[in-house]
Design an enzyme around this catalytic site. Structure first.
Site, PDB file in Angstrom:
ATOM      1  CD  GLU A   6      -2.433  -2.024   0.788  1.00 27.87           C
ATOM      2  OE1 GLU A   6      -3.506  -2.515   0.430  1.00 27.87           O
ATOM      3  OE2 GLU A   6      -1.460  -2.743   1.081  1.00 27.87           O
ATOM      4  CE1 TYR A  59       0.348   3.656   5.482  1.00 26.63           C
ATOM      5  CE2 TYR A  59      -0.516   1.565   4.703  1.00 26.63           C
ATOM      6  CZ  TYR A  59      -0.726   2.831   5.227  1.00 26.63           C
ATOM      7  OH  TYR A  59      -2.002   3.258   5.485  1.00 26.63           O
ATOM      8  NE  ARG A  65      -2.487  -6.150   2.768  1.00 23.08           N
ATOM      9  CZ  ARG A  65      -3.241  -5.360   3.529  1.00 23.08           C
ATOM     10  NH1 ARG A  65      -3.073  -5.347   4.841  1.00 23.08           N
ATOM     11  NH2 ARG A  65      -4.163  -4.601   2.984  1.00 23.08           N
ATOM     12  NE  ARG A  99     -13.954  -1.771   2.648  1.00 22.98           N
ATOM     13  CZ  ARG A  99     -14.267  -1.145   1.527  1.00 22.98           C
ATOM     14  NH1 ARG A  99     -14.782   0.068   1.563  1.00 22.98           N
ATOM     15  NH2 ARG A  99     -14.074  -1.723   0.364  1.00 22.98           N
ATOM     16  CD  GLN A 131     -22.129   6.917   2.152  1.00 20.79           C
ATOM     17  OE1 GLN A 131     -22.709   6.211   1.351  1.00 20.79           O
ATOM     18  NE2 GLN A 131     -22.772   7.804   2.868  1.00 20.79           N
TER      19      GLN A 131
END
Length: 674
Positions: free
Chosen positions: A165, A167, A215, A312, A340
């Site tokens: 990602e 990082y 990861r 999620r 959201q």
């Protein structure tokens, strides 16, 4: 016989066995930063009870300079270890396993003390990082190893080393961010030295019987990203260094390609992970937009991975796995990838939750318990506010009746699901229908509720939603003018050139609806072409040389607003740019700071500014009004005038851009108190 034999099969890691192939991926919820460790424990324990095999915490900083923001949670002291032990003990008591993610943000850290391989500022942070010297690099390695040791002391079953990602560790891998000429830069062997060394030393420090996940960025989606050969080379080196599992990272945070928003096709990047299968011998996890047991099962059955990561979906429903095991997939509250209440909250510095499940991250504060007195409850309105109130009230033992003038459940969700890229809303409406039937709620659909119908109810909840705002434009009653409701319900013919009045969320949705024929969200090859994603075996970083190539728009659309600010400024923090980019790729013209003078057969007449200067005509066959909403509370007002006590929620309370997040939260919280 289970429907999901691959998903529910155990995974033997040698020194321990995972009970199924489901990982709850890392999420930055903000819970750890509250310092309420009982609350943190309640969140993770709920997911452990729900059957997930292994969870990964939100990113824990190994040191202050590595924190995503000042004060980010980590394991620095003995007190921190004791606090984290509260979490791990509760998870273990619930039958689960949990790993702690070690996340060093590098140049993504929102802090003037951030550090990186080179002093190159990130486009998503205002702070330029300090370039680390040899001693500085050694400190970062040592601190990450120390964090892993502390994680074991705190009772975690493993750690995940965050190497994707964009990082810190990912920043060393690519020339996009690593301009060094010493042993940490230059050749790929040098650039991958840091992540390999971190994993090697973590394994040496924690011993052989501890899960170490790495990861790995499978596809960077940024200029000068890793080649596929480099990805495979790193994966093999990480395996040799002692990793137990390889997890998947997709895209850097600064990439201009959506990766987890609702418009991204389901399992959109499983084909990338599949390329790594067979190149290493340790288990490989795939991730991103896997949100149903059926999708997860297909990914595993097709050998795209050994395990799936879903993050999620466990905000939406902590019992995801248990319901799949019980053959009750239709009862799983679906993650619609709206961002959201999760990512938008995270990047806004607020506690995360979930649009479809307001209890996520609020388990100790928003409790649903049986009511002391059972009541007859009327809910007027079958949109998200009314449905959430009705289901919560029924769960607490009340006798609930839903009234709605429409013949179907869902309210304005039934318009949202028509928008290209919002197909997940079909599943949300189906879920509500399933749960209403299961709860035994009485339905009175197809006719407006009247005060007489509500006379015998103990409690009345008014969730009648919104009505379109009247913009008061001369000529708006002409035959070439439509409401967004007429358009999205397919009741009116729309011309080939369109002017849209209002550029809020609905205006953007209507524009997307009108320029798109077949939704690319339903067609992965088309979506990849639209956004310029290529095969990383053929193009570095997975970016096609020719860039995005969307299909031609089916209409010429102009989107207008009165405000002089940038159009779409008030859209979701993490998704607004996607909506703007999508419309720009379809050649939608965006104009702000206008006055609407009149509408006639020629089109929409506008001017600019307080002085009403530069009058012009936006030539259009059709003008669509998306000028906002007002509460629809006529029934509530009649009842209140007659002396009845009513509860007004959702759009009927506050009309704000069809805000399903607020509506569902408000309905749930109200019903929890009745």
């Amino acid at each position: 016989m289970t429907q999901y034999p691959h998903l529910l099969a155990p995974l033997d890691l040698g020194f321990t066995t995972l009970k199924n192939r489901v990982l709850m991926g890392s999420m930055h919820t903000g819970l750890e930063e509250t310092k309420d460790w009982n609350r943190v424990a309640a969140f993770y324990a709920a997911r452990a009870r729900g059957g997930v095999a292994l969870m990964v915490t939100g990113g824990m900083a190994p040191n202050p300079e590595g924190g995503v923001f000042p004060g980010a949670a980590g394991l620095y002291t003995d007190d921190d270890i004791a606090n984290h032990r509260i979490v791990t003990q509760r998870v273990h008591d619930a039958g689960g396993k949990i790993a702690m993610q070690i996340l060093h943000a590098g140049r993504y850290a929102y802090s003037p003390g951030c550090v990186a391989p080179s002093a190159i500022k990130s486009p998503i942070s205002p702070f330029a990082p300090k370039e680390l010297d040899e001693d500085g690099i050694e400190k970062q390695i040592s601190d990450m190893v120390t964090a892993a040791v502390r994680a074991r002391q705190a009772g975690y079953d493993g750690v995940e080393v965050m190497g994707s990602e964009g990082y810190f560790l990912n920043q060393f891998l690519v020339t996009h961010t690593n301009k060094r000429t010493d042993r940490w830069g230059g050749s790929y062997e040098n650039r991958m030295r840091l992540p390999v060394e971190v994993v090697r030393r973590v394994r040496a420090a924690v011993g052989p019987d501890f899960i170490v996940i790495y990861r790995l960025s499978m596809i960077d989606l940024v200029p000068n990203g890793s080649t596929w050969a480099e990805v495979v080379q790193l994966a093999r080196a990480i395996e040799a260094a002692g990793a137990t599992i390889l997890n998947t990272g997709i895209g850097w945070h600064e990439a201009r390609i959506p990766t987890i928003a609702t418009s991204v096709p389901r399992r959109a990047f499983a084909w990338v992970t599949q390329k790594l299968m067979g190149a290493v011998t340790i288990p490989v996890i795939t991730s991103n937009r896997i949100n149903t047991p059926a999708v997860a099962e297909s990914v595993l059955a097709e050998r795209c991975a050994d395990m799936v990561s879903m993050a999620r979906p466990f905000l939406a429903d902590p019992d995801f796995v248990a319901k799949a095991q019980a053959g009750k997939a239709a009862e799983i509250a679906p993650c619609i990838a709206c961002n959201q209440a999760c990512l938008d909250h995270t990047f806004g510095g607020k506690l995360s939750s979930c649009l479809v499940n307001p209890r996520a991250c609020h388990e100790t504060e928003l409790t649903i318990i049986p009511a002391d007195t059972q009541k007859a409850v009327a809910v007027v309105g079958a949109g998200p506010a009314g449905l959430s109130a009705a289901l919560t009230a029924a769960e607490r033992g009340h006798a609930v009746t839903i009234f709605d003038k429409s013949g179907e459940l869902g309210g304005q969700l039934n318009m949202a699901k028509q928008i290209p890229g919002k197909e997940e809303f079909w599943g949300l409406v189906d879920y509500y229908s399933t749960m209403v039937a299961k709860a035994g709620i009485t339905l009175r659909l197809g006719a407006p509720a009247t005060p007489e119908m509500l006379a015998d109810f103990d409690e009345i909840i008014i969730a009648t939603g919104v009505a379109p705002r009247d913009p008061g434009i001369p000529g708006q009653d002409g035959p070439n003018v439509l409401s967004y409701i007429d358009v999205l319900r397919g009741k009116a013919k729309v011309g080939k050139t369109v002017a849209i009045v209002g550029a809020g969320g609905i205006g953007f949705d209507v524009a997307g609806y009108l320029v798109t024929d077949d939704s690319p969200t339903e067609n992965l090859p088309e979506w990849l072409q639209e956004w310029g994603v290529g095969d990383p075996e053929k193009v570095r970083g997975g970016l096609r040389n020719e860039g995005p190539q969307p299909d031609a728009p089916v209409r010429a659309v102009t989107l207008l607003q009165r405000k002089s600010e940038k159009l779409g400024k008030r859209l979701g923090k993490t998704t607004g740019w996607i909506h703007r980019a999508g419309l720009q790729m379809k050649n939608v013209q965006m104009i702000g700071g206008v006055n609407y003078e009149k509408i006639d057969a020629a089109g929409l007449h506008i001017s600019y500014g307080d002085a009403r200067e530069k009058p012009k005509v936006i030539v259009a066959d059709t003008i669509v009004l998306c000028a906002g909403q007002v509460p629809e509370r006529s029934l509530a007002d009649v009842l209140i005038a007659a002396g009845r006590q009513v509860h007004v929620i959702g759009g009927a309370d506050v009309a704000a851009e069809l805000d399903a997040k607020r509506a569902i939260d408000q309905g749930t919280r109200l019903a929890a108190t009745i």
